[in-house]
Design a protein around this motif. Sequence first.
Motif, PDB file in Angstrom:
ATOM      1  N   LEU A 108     -10.119 -52.150 -11.704  1.00 27.85           N
ATOM      2  CA  LEU A 108      -9.620 -53.138 -12.700  1.00 27.85           C
ATOM      3  C   LEU A 108      -8.590 -52.423 -13.566  1.00 27.85           C
ATOM      4  O   LEU A 108      -7.340 -52.698 -13.647  1.00 27.85           O
ATOM      5  CB  LEU A 108     -10.516 -53.764 -13.490  1.00 27.85           C
ATOM      6  CG  LEU A 108      -9.966 -55.002 -14.595  1.00 27.85           C
ATOM      7  CD1 LEU A 108      -9.908 -56.035 -13.447  1.00 27.85           C
ATOM      8  CD2 LEU A 108     -11.315 -55.421 -15.294  1.00 27.85           C
ATOM      9  N   PHE A 118      -4.481 -52.973 -12.822  1.00 24.61           N
ATOM     10  CA  PHE A 118      -3.768 -53.638 -13.829  1.00 24.61           C
ATOM     11  C   PHE A 118      -2.554 -52.666 -14.094  1.00 24.61           C
ATOM     12  O   PHE A 118      -1.536 -53.207 -14.316  1.00 24.61           O
ATOM     13  CB  PHE A 118      -4.719 -53.632 -15.212  1.00 24.61           C
ATOM     14  CG  PHE A 118      -4.032 -54.252 -16.434  1.00 24.61           C
ATOM     15  CD1 PHE A 118      -4.005 -55.597 -16.341  1.00 24.61           C
ATOM     16  CD2 PHE A 118      -3.340 -53.360 -17.389  1.00 24.61           C
ATOM     17  CE1 PHE A 118      -3.433 -56.275 -17.344  1.00 24.61           C
ATOM     18  CE2 PHE A 118      -2.799 -54.217 -18.305  1.00 24.61           C
ATOM     19  CZ  PHE A 118      -2.644 -55.427 -18.450  1.00 24.61           C
ATOM     20  N   ARG A 124       1.800 -53.475 -11.689  1.00 22.52           N
ATOM     21  CA  ARG A 124       3.080 -53.750 -12.486  1.00 22.52           C
ATOM     22  C   ARG A 124       4.410 -53.493 -11.506  1.00 22.52           C
ATOM     23  O   ARG A 124       5.342 -53.662 -11.832  1.00 22.52           O
ATOM     24  CB  ARG A 124       3.365 -53.077 -13.852  1.00 22.52           C
ATOM     25  CG  ARG A 124       2.294 -53.445 -14.783  1.00 22.52           C
ATOM     26  CD  ARG A 124       2.032 -52.348 -15.861  1.00 22.52           C
ATOM     27  NE  ARG A 124       1.224 -53.141 -16.930  1.00 22.52           N
ATOM     28  CZ  ARG A 124       1.802 -53.650 -17.946  1.00 22.52           C
ATOM     29  NH1 ARG A 124       3.010 -53.534 -18.160  1.00 22.52           N
ATOM     30  NH2 ARG A 124       1.035 -54.221 -18.837  1.00 22.52           N
ATOM     31  N   ASN A 172       2.295 -67.131 -11.467  1.00 24.87           N
ATOM     32  CA  ASN A 172       2.184 -65.823 -11.760  1.00 24.87           C
ATOM     33  C   ASN A 172       1.212 -65.199 -10.785  1.00 24.87           C
ATOM     34  O   ASN A 172       0.057 -65.455 -10.599  1.00 24.87           O
ATOM     35  CB  ASN A 172       1.502 -65.854 -13.157  1.00 24.87           C
ATOM     36  CG  ASN A 172       1.291 -64.127 -13.662  1.00 24.87           C
ATOM     37  OD1 ASN A 172       1.799 -63.497 -12.864  1.00 24.87           O
ATOM     38  ND2 ASN A 172       0.745 -64.273 -14.744  1.00 24.87           N
ATOM     39  N   THR A 173       1.826 -64.291  -9.842  1.00 22.46           N
ATOM     40  CA  THR A 173       1.279 -63.628  -8.802  1.00 22.46           C
ATOM     41  C   THR A 173       0.219 -62.568  -9.198  1.00 22.46           C
ATOM     42  O   THR A 173      -0.703 -61.937  -8.369  1.00 22.46           O
ATOM     43  CB  THR A 173       2.240 -63.308  -7.783  1.00 22.46           C
ATOM     44  OG1 THR A 173       3.071 -62.329  -8.307  1.00 22.46           O
ATOM     45  CG2 THR A 173       2.799 -64.149  -7.218  1.00 22.46           C
ATOM     46  N   ARG A 174       0.450 -62.196 -10.493  1.00 25.55           N
ATOM     47  CA  ARG A 174      -0.294 -60.678 -10.666  1.00 25.55           C
ATOM     48  C   ARG A 174      -2.184 -61.082 -10.805  1.00 25.55           C
ATOM     49  O   ARG A 174      -2.520 -60.191 -10.295  1.00 25.55           O
ATOM     50  CB  ARG A 174      -0.062 -60.693 -12.239  1.00 25.55           C
ATOM     51  CG  ARG A 174      -0.424 -59.259 -12.990  1.00 25.55           C
ATOM     52  CD  ARG A 174       0.428 -57.844 -12.372  1.00 25.55           C
ATOM     53  NE  ARG A 174       1.816 -58.062 -12.634  1.00 25.55           N
ATOM     54  CZ  ARG A 174       2.338 -57.883 -13.648  1.00 25.55           C
ATOM     55  NH1 ARG A 174       1.609 -57.405 -14.775  1.00 25.55           N
ATOM     56  NH2 ARG A 174       3.437 -57.870 -13.792  1.00 25.55           N
ATOM     57  N   PRO A 175      -2.507 -62.313 -11.323  1.00 28.32           N
ATOM     58  CA  PRO A 175      -3.864 -62.319 -11.405  1.00 28.32           C
ATOM     59  C   PRO A 175      -4.455 -62.389  -9.860  1.00 28.32           C
ATOM     60  O   PRO A 175      -5.358 -61.769  -9.544  1.00 28.32           O
ATOM     61  CB  PRO A 175      -4.377 -63.718 -11.885  1.00 28.32           C
ATOM     62  CG  PRO A 175      -2.787 -64.116 -12.607  1.00 28.32           C
ATOM     63  CD  PRO A 175      -1.699 -63.033 -11.898  1.00 28.32           C
ATOM     64  N   TYR A 176      -3.685 -62.900  -8.772  1.00 28.84           N
ATOM     65  CA  TYR A 176      -4.055 -62.934  -7.506  1.00 28.84           C
ATOM     66  C   TYR A 176      -4.162 -61.659  -6.968  1.00 28.84           C
ATOM     67  O   TYR A 176      -5.174 -61.200  -6.105  1.00 28.84           O
ATOM     68  CB  TYR A 176      -3.290 -63.709  -6.640  1.00 28.84           C
ATOM     69  CG  TYR A 176      -3.648 -65.248  -6.895  1.00 28.84           C
ATOM     70  CD1 TYR A 176      -4.373 -66.000  -6.482  1.00 28.84           C
ATOM     71  CD2 TYR A 176      -2.451 -65.848  -8.044  1.00 28.84           C
ATOM     72  CE1 TYR A 176      -4.376 -67.362  -6.927  1.00 28.84           C
ATOM     73  CE2 TYR A 176      -2.466 -67.153  -8.400  1.00 28.84           C
ATOM     74  CZ  TYR A 176      -3.493 -68.135  -7.763  1.00 28.84           C
ATOM     75  OH  TYR A 176      -3.484 -69.182  -8.297  1.00 28.84           O
ATOM     76  N   THR A 177      -3.203 -60.911  -7.118  1.00 27.06           N
ATOM     77  CA  THR A 177      -3.084 -59.423  -6.563  1.00 27.06           C
ATOM     78  C   THR A 177      -4.148 -58.642  -7.114  1.00 27.06           C
ATOM     79  O   THR A 177      -4.612 -57.853  -6.708  1.00 27.06           O
ATOM     80  CB  THR A 177      -1.708 -58.587  -6.656  1.00 27.06           C
ATOM     81  OG1 THR A 177      -1.075 -59.108  -8.114  1.00 27.06           O
ATOM     82  CG2 THR A 177      -0.628 -59.385  -5.810  1.00 27.06           C
ATOM     83  N   LEU A 178      -4.337 -58.734  -8.576  1.00 25.67           N
ATOM     84  CA  LEU A 178      -5.248 -58.065  -8.988  1.00 25.67           C
ATOM     85  C   LEU A 178      -6.458 -58.406  -8.594  1.00 25.67           C
ATOM     86  O   LEU A 178      -7.641 -57.511  -8.421  1.00 25.67           O
ATOM     87  CB  LEU A 178      -5.269 -58.198 -10.575  1.00 25.67           C
ATOM     88  CG  LEU A 178      -5.902 -57.314 -11.346  1.00 25.67           C
ATOM     89  CD1 LEU A 178      -5.941 -55.804 -11.280  1.00 25.67           C
ATOM     90  CD2 LEU A 178      -5.938 -57.542 -12.863  1.00 25.67           C
ATOM     91  N   ALA A 179      -6.821 -59.462  -8.377  1.00 26.34           N
ATOM     92  CA  ALA A 179      -8.144 -59.939  -7.812  1.00 26.34           C
ATOM     93  C   ALA A 179      -8.490 -59.194  -6.585  1.00 26.34           C
ATOM     94  O   ALA A 179      -9.549 -58.718  -6.325  1.00 26.34           O
ATOM     95  CB  ALA A 179      -8.267 -61.308  -7.916  1.00 26.34           C
TER      96      ALA A 179
END
Lengths: 343, 400
Positions: free
Chosen positions: B113, B117, B121, B243-250
Amino acid sequence: MDAIILQILNGLDKGSAYALIALGLTLIFGTLGVVNFAHGALFMIGAFVAVTLQRILSLSYEQIDPEKTDFLGNPLKVQVPYVDSWFGADVGAWLIDWSVPIAIVMAIPVMLLVGFIMERGLIKHFYKRPHADQILVTFGLAIVLQELVKYFFGANPIQTGAPDAFAGSMDFGSLLGFPPNSIMYPYWRLVYFLFAAIVIGGVFAFLQFTTFGMVVRAGMADRETVGLLGINIDKRFTLMFGLAAAVAGVAGVMYTPILAPNYHMGMDFLVLSFVVVVVGGMGSLPGAVAAGFLLGILQSFASMNEIKSLIPGIDQVIIYLVAIIILLTRPRGLMGRAGVMEE
Amino acid sequence: MKMLGLSKKDTTFLLIVIALTLLTPILLQPFPASSTLAQFNAGYPDLMQRFAIFGIFAIGFNILFGLTGYLSFGHAAFLGVGSYSVVWMYKLLGYNVVPGLILAIIVSALFALLIGFVSLRRSGIYFSILTLAFAQMCYNLAYSVLTPLTNGETGLQVYTNDAQVLMGENSPTSPHFFGIVMNESATWNVGGWQFVFNNGYYFTAIIAILVFYLSLRIFRSPFGLMLRAIKTNQTRLNYTGINTRPYTLAAFVISGMYAGLAGGLMASMDPLAGAERMQWTASGEVVLMVILGGAGTLMGPILGAGFIKYFENIFSKINDQVLHGWFAFLPDGLENFLIGVSHFFVGKSWHLTLGLLFMLVVIFLPGGLVEGGQRIANAFRKRKSGGDDAETEAQPSAAE
């Protein structure tokens, strides 16, 4: 004060190596747009060119020395290097002693050749492929080169000494008015720094003051337009790949007295050099050089005991920390052009 | 036949995978123990455990790299973190692997995480270098400052004066799962064959099947579709307001947890943890596995992991004696020449073979072994249907 000067000096030789490798990396990226993970392997091959030359020069045959006898009274057999018998004992000994600097002469054509073969044989086909593919294929190549060297030279580091003339240390402190022996600096490291400065200066002068260099710089700025002007830019870029390989090679040759070459030194330097390139800015030549020296010096400061006791472990991670901070706050790097690889 | 929310095809696929995994100790032991070919057998516990563990590692890595296209060069860090967690649980609680594995997953998820995170970026090569930088930081710290936690170069292991508060009188003194001791095996001798059924292997294999099922579900879910969309065109997704960030982070955290679990299982088979597991070459290895097998495919990572671990084992075992045995029928000069050439590729030089193979796959077969298999299958299918163009289409892949 003397401690600070000492750390700056200590950072210079490592910084020089980083700068030389990073210069080649960023040159390749700026011209060909290729991310070359095998660049560290080129540095290592350079170092092993020096090892090979020393071995060749030291090739010897057995000869019976009539004047000496062993403890039983028999005539003693001595090893006489071929170079001794060809050029006389003095010149022969000098050649062996100076094998590392002499290896530069051998390394330049060898590395140019290796560079051309690599570019024409492999890298050429990866211009249009995504960066991930370039990373992967050059990573594979780096493994292959490294294993080949391991096969021929073994897994252990091979001590390769500097010429005796540079064996000692220089009392740098007394030059600046500090008490004697306060700042000792090995001569060879000084030589390495001067050498790196000359090579870097040479590359910049070549790009700045020759027509060839001008065309290459124009090609880096706008490849398409230069091509439209009827200039075969690909051919020149291939030459630049050879040049970058040669720079990495001679950097490796001269580094052998500082670090005994082993087959994985390329990988060790590669990771750090990549960080250097990213900190300096992808495709920016002055950025790579500045970041190389900056990170080398930062690293030696971080390994001072005073700083280590303040922040434990900082010497191990300082370079990566700097890289992370730079990438997050200024992704184009210290001196990168706006818009180049900034996503 | 549908079950567990899978389509008919996937259910069959899963059942085949389960059958293959459970029968591995028999399938990988095709040659009788006394025959000269017995050296190609792979059905012994240590190797089979590695198949399953690296399979898990590669399946997890594939969820990140195969689906989203983000190439991480730092997954070995999670592997190391998982191993350390498990050994710490041995030291504090006892040799039951369950608390350790749970901790390994939690801790590696936290690490992932944090690292994800920051790293996510950026994309492309910057992402690769950021993850590499983080992993090298973990590696260097594990060797230096964190020695109280990691035991530095010696590696973390269990000592007799450790607390082990849950250790009862009769508890086993090596890793176990509620009394089932990992390094115990049942042996079955049939004719000349010897089959070894190892507890540790079946433990890792069952976990591997579970996580494979999980990855199958992820691949088929809307979430998996979204990850694939990110790989195809992230800019377009951003423009549609996603917002793609949550998906890639997951995806990053999930693959980090897989890696942590794999690292934990390594320590479950052999109660040791060392920092060298976090080195970036270890990250490179899992990249090799996934690419070799076929990134973005379900079966690819497992194939790649099995392939690399099998040949690592077999190739490094081949020595002069074995080579002489093979080439004995040839005239002496030719025999020695062939043996000399083979030296480059076998024994200690096996990494050379690996590097070459890897280059060949990236150059000619970017889809990996799975794509190779499909090409061959397609070529045959077309030939059967009698099209003349099948010849022309099959040719380039054969020539490459």
